[in-house]
Write a protein that holds these residues in place. Structure first.
Motif, PDB file in Angstrom:
ATOM      1  N   PRO A  28       0.826  -1.213   0.000  1.00 19.63           N
ATOM      2  CA  PRO A  28       0.000   0.000   0.000  1.00 19.63           C
ATOM      3  C   PRO A  28       0.856   1.258   0.000  1.00 19.63           C
ATOM      4  O   PRO A  28       1.990   1.261   0.480  1.00 19.63           O
ATOM      5  N   THR A  29       0.334   2.322  -0.575  1.00 25.30           N
ATOM      6  CA  THR A  29       0.999   3.617  -0.614  1.00 25.30           C
ATOM      7  C   THR A  29       0.080   4.666  -0.006  1.00 25.30           C
ATOM      8  O   THR A  29      -1.028   4.361   0.439  1.00 25.30           O
ATOM      9  N   ALA A  30       0.546   5.917  -0.013  1.00 21.13           N
ATOM     10  CA  ALA A  30      -0.273   7.004   0.525  1.00 21.13           C
ATOM     11  C   ALA A  30      -1.531   7.214  -0.301  1.00 21.13           C
ATOM     12  O   ALA A  30      -2.508   7.798   0.188  1.00 21.13           O
ATOM     13  N   GLN A  31      -1.547   6.746  -1.560  1.00 18.77           N
ATOM     14  CA  GLN A  31      -2.727   6.904  -2.411  1.00 18.77           C
ATOM     15  C   GLN A  31      -3.709   5.740  -2.280  1.00 18.77           C
ATOM     16  O   GLN A  31      -4.792   5.784  -2.848  1.00 18.77           O
ATOM     17  N   SER A  32      -3.332   4.690  -1.555  1.00 15.15           N
ATOM     18  CA  SER A  32      -4.209   3.530  -1.414  1.00 15.15           C
ATOM     19  C   SER A  32      -5.469   3.911  -0.644  1.00 15.15           C
ATOM     20  O   SER A  32      -5.425   4.722   0.284  1.00 15.15           O
ATOM     21  N   ARG A  33      -6.574   3.317  -1.039  1.00 18.71           N
ATOM     22  CA  ARG A  33      -7.849   3.594  -0.387  1.00 18.71           C
ATOM     23  C   ARG A  33      -8.599   2.276  -0.157  1.00 18.71           C
ATOM     24  O   ARG A  33      -8.337   1.271  -0.811  1.00 18.71           O
ATOM     25  N   VAL A  34      -9.540   2.313   0.788  1.00 17.82           N
ATOM     26  CA  VAL A  34     -10.395   1.171   1.083  1.00 17.82           C
ATOM     27  C   VAL A  34     -11.819   1.537   0.691  1.00 17.82           C
ATOM     28  O   VAL A  34     -12.370   2.525   1.199  1.00 17.82           O
ATOM     29  N   LEU A  35     -12.405   0.767  -0.226  1.00 24.64           N
ATOM     30  CA  LEU A  35     -13.785   0.963  -0.627  1.00 24.64           C
ATOM     31  C   LEU A  35     -14.664   0.104   0.285  1.00 24.64           C
ATOM     32  O   LEU A  35     -14.528  -1.118   0.306  1.00 24.64           O
ATOM     33  N   VAL A  36     -15.534   0.749   1.059  1.00 27.70           N
ATOM     34  CA  VAL A  36     -16.390   0.050   2.015  1.00 27.70           C
ATOM     35  C   VAL A  36     -17.703  -0.311   1.326  1.00 27.70           C
ATOM     36  O   VAL A  36     -18.377   0.571   0.778  1.00 27.70           O
ATOM     37  N   VAL A  37     -18.038  -1.588   1.344  1.00 26.58           N
ATOM     38  CA  VAL A  37     -19.240  -2.092   0.689  1.00 26.58           C
ATOM     39  C   VAL A  37     -20.105  -2.773   1.739  1.00 26.58           C
ATOM     40  O   VAL A  37     -19.604  -3.522   2.585  1.00 26.58           O
ATOM     41  N   ARG A  38     -21.394  -2.508   1.679  1.00 31.35           N
ATOM     42  CA  ARG A  38     -22.342  -3.105   2.630  1.00 31.35           C
ATOM     43  C   ARG A  38     -23.265  -4.053   1.876  1.00 31.35           C
ATOM     44  O   ARG A  38     -23.746  -3.757   0.794  1.00 31.35           O
ATOM     45  N   GLN A  39     -23.524  -5.186   2.507  1.00 27.32           N
ATOM     46  CA  GLN A  39     -24.513  -6.127   2.001  1.00 27.32           C
ATOM     47  C   GLN A  39     -25.346  -6.578   3.195  1.00 27.32           C
ATOM     48  O   GLN A  39     -24.921  -7.391   3.994  1.00 27.32           O
TER      49      GLN A  39
END
Length: 512
Positions: free
Chosen positions: A422-433
């Motif tokens: 991971p880098t400073a530009q990495s992101r986590v996409l949160v998905v709900r089900q």
């Protein structure tokens, strides 16, 4: 640990020469141990000191002293700051309005087991370790489960921080989900800007601008967008803030990223603004935006206030109504000829927009696109609470989300690409089900684009009967966004389809 749950979740810490399990609902986060700790107002032989974490004082327990007090006599605290000792990390636990840091050697991982793996531990009731949890790995280890309520409320010498009364975690999650307000975050010349999520239908690479008679100062030119010409407004000049960006038409230096056009729309009125990068989305309570004081800006009507974001510091929250009502913008929009066809044309345009889908474009080993409606939130991943080696099911770590741990899966791994740091530009996409949440780690965000069904290419690959659908199992559908030299073909990724657990004992999701 909810009765009747199909899977129990624990964090495993290594301390005092052994591994200990802590229920994930009580393990808030894990951070690196500070080089020095501040002394407590009233020293305790079990406490190592305290430190400041995001504005909160967190007392730190020396777990080795608690478990083997005779072997590790407490040393006096002779100076205003004490060394943290051999512990390398702090596991922060919380329960019933009390918060405590536990000095540990390391965070050993995450454990997911069925309720049958939990066995009562013999001994006096109300002990510090009330159960064993048996792992299902080849070694079949039995780990003691730390009873956090007993530790915080009934253990002499343990001094937790007492916080204001708050709702239970389940109530808090429900209330936060109902009251949270969504913002789109972007950066402009080092400043973080926040806009109401509903006001931003599109973010795309800046197209070529066409000059027009009124293009001067804050009005830079016109750009085409969905069959309309949209006026591009220079926010810094419009609001009277310092302008340090390149002039209109300036040639970007080699390697510089292309600026983005953010379209802002309310009803049939719209403007475009240039931003440097899309930072993501942020969820916050309605009262989290702090109004600016009198005289804080030249155009206070254009600001809703300031907001502390979860990963990008303080953001200026802009009011689209205020921007549209600015004399310069309002005069230009009022000079535009009415739409041919009147109300019927507006209704037709609205139906056309409704038939389009807004996609979040990002990189995960390649260009990918996901319908924005599938993404509940976007989080930072520069410093995850817990990082683990990517397992066969793709899990790579955990992050804190509103005081609760969220399991994160490497999307590169799920799509069949080679994993990367991971880098400073990495992101986590949160998905709900339903009630389940899952985070997907991506390399970086690119833009938001709107497209209709005609932009999708190919046919979705069908999985064999009984098999778990996986994004890397075939080419699937592709999506073409942009035009001309800036057209990009992305893999169409349905993150909801990746929510299915790989096995009954490794669901990779938390029930919040």
């Amino acid at each position: 640990m909810t009765a009747g749950a199909t899977v129990l979740h624990f964090g495993i810490v290594r301390a005092a020469g052994q591994e200990i399990a802590i229920a994930s609902s009580e393990l808030v986060e894990a951070v690196d141990m500070p080089p020095q700790l501040l002394p407590l107002p009233e020293p305790s032989p079990l406490m190592a000191g305290m430190f400041l974490l995001r504005g909160r004082l967190v007392p730190v327990l020396d777990l080795q002293r608690l478990m083997a007090p005779a072997a590790t006599p407490a040393a006096p605290l002779p100076t205003p700051a004490v060394r943290a000792g051999r512990c390398r990390q702090v596991a922060v636990v919380a329960h019933g309005g009390r918060r405590l840091g536990i000095g540990v050697d390391s965070i050993a991982g995450v454990l997911r087991v069925p309720p049958s793996a939990l066995t009562a531990l013999g001994g006096a009731p109300g002990g510090l370790f009330g159960h064993w949890v048996v792992t299902q790995d080849p070694e079949a280890r039995a780990l003691p489960v730390l009873q956090v309520p007993v530790l915080l409320e009934h253990t002499p010498g343990v001094v937790p921080a007492v916080e204001a009364a708050e709702a239970t975690p389940d109530d808090t999650a429900v209330q936060a989900g109902a009251a949270a307000h969504r913002h789109t975050l972007a950066s402009l010349q080092g400043q973080v800007l926040a806009f109401d999520f509903a006001d931003v239908p599109d973010i795309l690479p800046m197209p070529a601008m066409r000059a027009f008679f009124a293009a001067s100062g804050a009005l830079r030119g016109l750009v085409p967008w969905r069959g309309h010409e949209v006026a591009v407004v220079d926010l810094q000049r419009l609001l009277g803030t310092e302008h340090r960006g390149p002039a209109a038409g300036a040639v970007l230096p080699p390697g510089a990223s292309r600026p983005l056009l953010m379209v802002l729309q309310r009803g049939d009125r719209r403007i475009g603004v240039q931003v440097d990068a899309l930072l993501g989305m942020d969820m916050a309570a309605p009262d989290a935006t702090v109004p600016l004081g009198a005289g804080a800006s030249l155009h206070p009507e254009c600001y809703a206030g300031a907001l502390r974001t979860s990963a990008h510091g303080i953001a200026a929250v802009l009011r689209l109504e205020g921007l549209l009502a600015h004399p310069l913008v309002a005069a230009f929009l009022g000079s535009q000829p009415p739409v041919i066809g009147g109300a019927q044309a507006v209704a037709d345009a609205a139906r056309g927009d409704a038939a389009r889908t807004t996609f979040l474009v990002y990189r995960a080993g390649g260009d990918c696109a996901t319908p924005l409606a599938e993404v509940e939130e976007i989080l930072d991943y520069a410093t995850p609470a817990v990082r683990i080696d990517s397992a066969d099911n793709g899990m790579c770590g955990m992050v804190e989300r509103r005081g609760r741990p969220l399991e994160v899966f490497c999307l590169r791994h799920l799509l069949g690409s080679t994993a990367a740091e991971p880098t400073a530009q990495s992101r986590v996409l949160v998905v709900r089900q339903g009630e389940r949440l899952r985070g997907f780690l991506v390399d970086s965000l690119v833009s938001l684009v709107s497209a209709d069904a005609s932009a999708l290419i190919g046919r979705e690959a069908s999985a064999p009967a009984g098999a778990v659908r996986r994004g890397g199992s075939g080419l699937g559908r592709m999506l073409t966004v942009g035009k001309g030299a800036w057209a990009v073909t992305c893999r169409h990724v349905a993150l909801n389809a990746l929510m299915a657990p790989a096995s009954p004992t490794a669901s990779g999701c938390l029930t919040l």
